[in-house]
Design a protein around this motif. Structure first.
Motif, PDB file in Angstrom:
ATOM      1  N   VAL A  99       0.837  -1.187  -0.015  1.00 28.56           N
ATOM      2  CA  VAL A  99      -0.118  -0.155  -0.019  1.00 28.56           C
ATOM      3  C   VAL A  99       0.814   1.408  -0.072  1.00 28.56           C
ATOM      4  O   VAL A  99       1.779   1.524   0.931  1.00 28.56           O
ATOM      5  N   PRO A 100       0.604   2.346  -1.068  1.00 31.76           N
ATOM      6  CA  PRO A 100       1.496   3.318  -0.851  1.00 31.76           C
ATOM      7  C   PRO A 100       1.458   4.241   0.324  1.00 31.76           C
ATOM      8  O   PRO A 100       0.438   4.127   0.873  1.00 31.76           O
ATOM      9  N   CYS A 101       2.530   4.963   0.538  1.00 31.78           N
ATOM     10  CA  CYS A 101       2.470   5.832   1.723  1.00 31.78           C
ATOM     11  C   CYS A 101       3.070   6.992   1.272  1.00 31.78           C
ATOM     12  O   CYS A 101       4.140   7.157   0.736  1.00 31.78           O
ATOM     13  N   VAL A 158       4.583  10.450   2.761  1.00 30.43           N
ATOM     14  CA  VAL A 158       5.605  10.735   4.021  1.00 30.43           C
ATOM     15  C   VAL A 158       5.810  12.176   3.992  1.00 30.43           C
ATOM     16  O   VAL A 158       6.492  12.889   2.866  1.00 30.43           O
ATOM     17  N   GLY A 159       5.489  12.745   5.169  1.00 28.78           N
ATOM     18  CA  GLY A 159       5.897  14.287   5.267  1.00 28.78           C
ATOM     19  C   GLY A 159       7.308  14.540   5.347  1.00 28.78           C
ATOM     20  O   GLY A 159       8.183  13.516   5.744  1.00 28.78           O
ATOM     21  N   PRO A 160       7.672  15.823   5.578  1.00 27.56           N
ATOM     22  CA  PRO A 160       8.971  16.054   6.108  1.00 27.56           C
ATOM     23  C   PRO A 160       9.555  15.161   7.392  1.00 27.56           C
ATOM     24  O   PRO A 160       8.634  15.403   8.097  1.00 27.56           O
ATOM     25  N   GLN A 161      10.743  14.696   7.373  1.00 23.73           N
ATOM     26  CA  GLN A 161      11.127  13.779   8.522  1.00 23.73           C
ATOM     27  C   GLN A 161      12.346  14.109   9.133  1.00 23.73           C
ATOM     28  O   GLN A 161      13.279  14.364   8.146  1.00 23.73           O
ATOM     29  N   PRO A 162      12.705  13.989  10.183  1.00 20.59           N
ATOM     30  CA  PRO A 162      14.168  13.814  10.482  1.00 20.59           C
ATOM     31  C   PRO A 162      14.688  12.622   9.986  1.00 20.59           C
ATOM     32  O   PRO A 162      14.141  11.726   9.912  1.00 20.59           O
ATOM     33  N   ASP A 163      16.085  12.680   9.858  1.00 23.49           N
ATOM     34  CA  ASP A 163      16.548  11.423   9.188  1.00 23.49           C
ATOM     35  C   ASP A 163      16.576  10.298   9.824  1.00 23.49           C
ATOM     36  O   ASP A 163      16.384   9.183   9.186  1.00 23.49           O
ATOM     37  N   LEU A 190       7.944  -4.280   3.394  1.00 21.38           N
ATOM     38  CA  LEU A 190       6.501  -4.427   3.045  1.00 21.38           C
ATOM     39  C   LEU A 190       6.397  -4.283   1.532  1.00 21.38           C
ATOM     40  O   LEU A 190       5.102  -4.515   1.053  1.00 21.38           O
ATOM     41  N   GLY A 191       7.285  -3.816   1.013  1.00 17.08           N
ATOM     42  CA  GLY A 191       6.972  -3.493  -0.497  1.00 17.08           C
ATOM     43  C   GLY A 191       6.056  -2.411  -0.742  1.00 17.08           C
ATOM     44  O   GLY A 191       5.192  -2.186  -1.631  1.00 17.08           O
ATOM     45  N   CYS A 192       6.100  -1.316   0.280  1.00 21.65           N
ATOM     46  CA  CYS A 192       5.284  -0.085   0.136  1.00 21.65           C
ATOM     47  C   CYS A 192       6.077   1.022  -0.594  1.00 21.65           C
ATOM     48  O   CYS A 192       7.035   1.565  -0.226  1.00 21.65           O
ATOM     49  N   PRO A 193       5.299   1.372  -1.935  1.00 23.67           N
ATOM     50  CA  PRO A 193       5.874   2.450  -2.528  1.00 23.67           C
ATOM     51  C   PRO A 193       5.814   3.738  -1.643  1.00 23.67           C
ATOM     52  O   PRO A 193       4.780   4.126  -1.130  1.00 23.67           O
ATOM     53  N   LEU A 194       6.742   4.508  -1.534  1.00 22.97           N
ATOM     54  CA  LEU A 194       6.699   5.758  -0.830  1.00 22.97           C
ATOM     55  C   LEU A 194       6.665   6.789  -1.749  1.00 22.97           C
ATOM     56  O   LEU A 194       7.215   7.013  -2.639  1.00 22.97           O
ATOM     57  N   ILE A 195       5.953   7.943  -1.178  1.00 24.59           N
ATOM     58  CA  ILE A 195       5.951   9.256  -2.016  1.00 24.59           C
ATOM     59  C   ILE A 195       6.289  10.144  -0.829  1.00 24.59           C
ATOM     60  O   ILE A 195       5.476  10.730  -0.044  1.00 24.59           O
ATOM     61  N   ALA A 196       7.640  10.412  -0.838  1.00 26.86           N
ATOM     62  CA  ALA A 196       8.261  10.992   0.293  1.00 26.86           C
ATOM     63  C   ALA A 196       8.691  12.613  -0.082  1.00 26.86           C
ATOM     64  O   ALA A 196       9.089  12.874  -1.338  1.00 26.86           O
ATOM     65  N   HIS A 197       8.322  13.323   0.883  1.00 26.69           N
ATOM     66  CA  HIS A 197       8.835  14.767   0.843  1.00 26.69           C
ATOM     67  C   HIS A 197      10.391  14.873   0.548  1.00 26.69           C
ATOM     68  O   HIS A 197      11.212  13.933   1.189  1.00 26.69           O
ATOM     69  N   GLY A 198      10.765  15.801  -0.072  1.00 22.09           N
ATOM     70  CA  GLY A 198      12.291  15.756  -0.576  1.00 22.09           C
ATOM     71  C   GLY A 198      12.752  14.722  -1.682  1.00 22.09           C
ATOM     72  O   GLY A 198      13.798  15.172  -2.126  1.00 22.09           O
ATOM     73  N   GLN A 199      12.028  13.932  -1.934  1.00 19.30           N
ATOM     74  CA  GLN A 199      12.401  12.791  -2.949  1.00 19.30           C
ATOM     75  C   GLN A 199      11.544  12.677  -4.084  1.00 19.30           C
ATOM     76  O   GLN A 199      11.757  12.882  -5.191  1.00 19.30           O
ATOM     77  N   HIS A 200      10.225  12.635  -3.745  1.00 19.04           N
ATOM     78  CA  HIS A 200       9.064  12.425  -4.728  1.00 19.04           C
ATOM     79  C   HIS A 200       8.309  13.780  -4.798  1.00 19.04           C
ATOM     80  O   HIS A 200       7.584  13.919  -5.679  1.00 19.04           O
ATOM     81  N   TRP A 201       8.218  14.730  -4.061  1.00 19.59           N
ATOM     82  CA  TRP A 201       7.422  16.009  -4.200  1.00 19.59           C
ATOM     83  C   TRP A 201       8.207  16.992  -3.357  1.00 19.59           C
ATOM     84  O   TRP A 201       9.001  16.728  -2.125  1.00 19.59           O
TER      85      TRP A 201
END
Length: 411
Positions: free
Chosen positions: A178-180, A182-187, A200-211
């Protein structure tokens, strides 16, 4: 509230038992978007709901805590649950529970899910109450999407005292494939989320990488792999709402919604007690010419965010009225605010057994360099402040429980 001796007791066993007793509503919900995180869950959910509803979708929403009325926690296809429907669904869950031990949050979460199955809708927004892995909302096998908002240190007695430990609990909402978003996060937190997603094979849609998002000439600019959006700034005040808006827009884009829905998310959102300017009511009258603001943030990250918001507002003498729970990092919350406020008047939160006494809040404020005094009530605090500072800015802050009392008293 008398069903269980502890306010918080993280486990899913009791929830599963009651869900089965009422027919497993968690398996019959409209497509679920599940949100966890330390900061911004409520604001992000509110923006996401505004965007979905702007696109003509019917949306269920579950959030906590409530401010003035319990009904705020359960929104059925856009409307707060009414008294009759709430009473009926709680009675059914209470009967099905058959006197077994269960917490307040658990039984009301089951009641919300039962209500959601009985009113048609296009989406269900579920916000975790605490953590994620063992949160009562974490019972949907295959949500449409998960979201993790920014993580910081909070609720250490339940979730652990490091960012990695807390992130591990929040990442417990991830489901296989299931895609997730992810907002801005500490490393340190992001590494834990990424490791769990890989497993878990979850596609991430992460701040700083994908948006990415930024402000440009008074507009909110969002960019992801499908292009760039030029949107109005979020209606919620504060630079921290930029990242919450970015999360909501990333979710809407992933779900296939267009620019109009994204604009509605920014323009039409409303979320009380998040740097809310109070403009009417008896407390506003008592404040006279002073500005009156309300915010329910209560952890160190919220203190830093609030300090930045105050710094960005037009310069004006600023005085805090603060009440907090005794479970919070008081000094961590107040330290950044000591640079943005001229004084603090401490109050106890009315009718709240876990309130930090006003004198203790005042001592904590003085320890971080804030001039501090005490007042019996918020109204008396306003009177004390405006007697010498009639044209100041007053911010009531420190707790969502205090914010709820203010919204009730000022209605």
């Amino acid at each position: 509230m008398s069903l269980h001796p502890k306010i918080i007791d993280l486990t899913l066993d009791r929830v599963w038992r009651l869900l089965h007793a009422v027919g497993d509503p968690q398996d019959r919900l409209p497509p679920v978007i599940h949100l966890a995180g330390t900061n911004g869950k409520g604001s992000t959910q509110a923006m996401l709901r505004a965007g979905l509803e702007g696109a003509g979708k019917r949306v269920h929403a579950y959030t906590s805590p409530h401010l003035a009325r319990f009904h705020e926690r359960i929104r059925l296809a856009g409307d707060l649950i009414d008294e009759d429907a709430l009473t009926q669904v709680l009675d059914r869950c209470y009967a099905a529970n058959n006197g077994d031990v269960i917490t307040y949050f658990e039984i009301t979460t089951v009641a919300a899910m039962l209500a959601f199955t009985e009113t048609p809708a296009d989406f269900t927004l579920l916000e975790t109450g605490l953590g994620g892995r063992l949160d009562a909302t974490n019972v949907v096998a295959q949500p449409e999407l998960t979201i993790i908002t920014p993580i910081s240190i909070d609720h250490t007695q339940f979730l652990g005292d490091t960012l990695a430990a807390i992130a591990g609990e929040k990442a417990g909402i991830l489901k296989r494939r299931v895609p997730c978003v992810v907002g801005p996060q500490p490393d340190e937190a992001l590494e834990v989320i990424e490791a769990r997603a890989t497993k878990l094979g979850c596609p991430l849609i992460a701040h700083g990488q994908h948006w990415h998002m930024w402000e440009e000439r008074g507009r909110f600019i969002f960019q992801d792999e499908t292009g760039l959006l030029d949107l109005p700034m979020p209606a919620l005040i504060g630079t921290h709402q930029m990242q919450n808006a970015g999360i909501a827009i990333a979710a809407l884009r992933h779900l296939g919604f267009d620019e109009d829905a994204c604009a509605a998310a920014m323009r039409d959102v409303s979320w009380p007690a998040r740097m809310q300017r109070l403009r009417h009511g008896p407390l506003v009258t008592a404040a006279g010419n002073a500005e009156l603001w309300l915010d329910g943030g209560h952890n160190p990250a919220a203190g830093e965010t609030l300090a930045q918001v105050l710094a960005d507002l037009p310069k004006r003498p600023t005085h805090l009225i603060c009440g907090m729970l005794n479970t919070k990092d008081i000094a961590g919350y107040l330290r950044p605010l000591s640079k943005s406020a001229d004084s603090l008047t401490a109050v106890s939160i009315p009718d709240e057994p876990n309130t930090l006494p006003a004198d203790a809040t005042a001592r904590e404020a003085q320890a971080v360099g804030l001039s501090a005094s005490e007042a019996e009530t918020v109204r008396k605090a306003i009177t004390q402040i405006t007697r010498d500072n009639p044209d100041c800015r007053i911010l009531i802050c420190g707790s969502l429980y205090l914010a709820g009392k203010i919204l009730q008293d000022n209605s």
